[in-house]
Design an enzyme around this catalytic site. Structure first.
Site: not given
Length: 384
Positions: A129-130
């Site tokens: 998610d990053e």
């Protein structure tokens, strides 16, 4: 005369409450409600005859699971990732509990990264998610827009956010600064759906008032030691001289603390790196016994191995070192591994070696987590 050096612009993009947000796409009636992700298969929503759904509630949960993530309304009630579900139930008993669905999360992870790459292709993948993104040399990144001297790079960041939302229906928060360290901090400042652009000149007003733990790399132990020395904020850390920090924290870490507190970080955005290990693991809804729950454990073990083999084959890797991970009901974790003659991505071969590793473990206690991994990786077809 050489042209002026381009101002370095690095972005850190963090998806907002990622797993929970993916689930809200599937269950839009839960929007603005406290929702916790971390349940098992038994917590799957039940579709009723009238078309509505019956959801599991934290109040009814029993077990030792932990929260994977939570929506922002749930966080407002004091629950957060890593917290035990039983403890969370005391704070937010009526919060909805949903099972994790990592296949769906991986799908949306690929979608948001592809959407970013359409605008800015220099990406360092930091997890599901990053990501970090190098914006420095993109067309317009160094240009002002109207009265905004950094309007060009701000517009690019907005394009990235809009592209991610169009491709996934999800929001993200982006920090844009001269380096990775500051961008990681900045992406958290205006969540959710934030865009924060900072220069070194804004260090005293935006960064120095923050707690020292906001710096990625200052963990609990270092944070406690800094607190005993009277250092609670990044600004207080920046006031200390480099030799003093080296005296208290050692040459390498002390020097890094000094640099970090002054926003110094020259790390490049690494656009590709080979994985060291590929693994699969699962935490059980209830602790399982090696003998009394042998059939259930065997099925889970086989499924993990098959999923791991598919992961290896899909990513194009083979490996020689095969290992297992067990966590028992007393939270003790043990690992075992062995190296085989030829690298493999074959499920049967992995299962045989992992099974031999299991035989080297005392299985008297109940098991709460089981994992299988393959390391010493190389590309399939690549010679040793």
């Amino acid at each position: 005369m050489s042209p002026p050096r381009a101002r370095r612009w690095i972005a850190h993009l963090d998806m907002d409450a990622f797993y929970a947000s993916v689930e809200l796409l599937r269950y839009p009636d839960l929007r603005a409600k406290p929702v916790v992700i971390g349940g098992g298969r038994r917590h799957q929503p039940e579709l009723l005859a009238d078309g509505t759904r019956r959801y599991a509630r934290l109040a009814d949960y029993t077990g030792r699971g932990v929260i994977t993530t939570a929506t922002y309304p749930a966080r407002d009630l004091g629950v957060h990732s890593g917290m035990g579900l039983m403890k969370a139930a005391l704070r937010a008993p009526q919060a909805v509990l949903l099972p994790t669905d990592f296949e769906q999360y991986r799908l949306y992870s690929r979608r948001f990264k592809a959407a970013v790459a359409e605008v800015a292709p220099l990406i360092e993948d930091r997890g599901i998610d990053e990501i970090y993104i190098d914006l420095t040399d993109l067309p317009g990144a160094q240009e002002p827009v109207g009265h905004d001297p950094h309007g060009g790079v701000r517009a690019i960041a907005l394009d990235i956010k809009n592209n991610v939302r169009s491709a996934t229906g999800l929001s993200c928060s982006i920090g844009v600064t001269p380096n990775k360290l500051l961008s990681k901090i900045a992406s958290e400042l205006d969540k959710p759906d934030g865009l924060t652009l900072l220069t070194h000149d804004e260090l005293p007003t935006r960064i120095w008032p923050l707690p020292v733990r906001r710096i990625n790399g200052i963990g609990p132990k270092a944070g406690e030691k800094l607190a005993t020395l009277g250092i609670h904020t990044i600004g207080e850390l920046a006031e200390r001289e480099r030799p003093w920090l080296i005296q208290h924290f050692g040459r390498a870490y002390g020097a890094w603390l000094h640099d970090a507190s002054h926003g110094v970080d020259d790390r490049p955005v690494v656009t590709h790196s080979e994985p060291v290990t590929i693994s699969r693991e699962t935490t059980f809804d209830r602790d399982l016994h090696a003998r009394r729950d042998k059939a259930e454990l065997s099925g889970i073990f086989t499924r993990l191995v098959e999923q791991l083999a598919l992961d290896l084959q899909r990513k194009g890797y083979v490996g020689r070192t095969i290992g297992i991970k067990l966590r028992f009901d007393d939270f003790k974790t043990v690992t075992r591994d062995m190296t085989i003659a030829d690298p493999t991505a074959d499920a049967a071969t992995i299962r045989l070696a992992a099974g031999l590793c299991l035989k080297r473990v005392d299985l008297a206690r109940r098991i709460r987590l089981l994992g299988v991994r393959v390391s010493a990786l190389r590309r399939a077809g690549q010679r040793a």
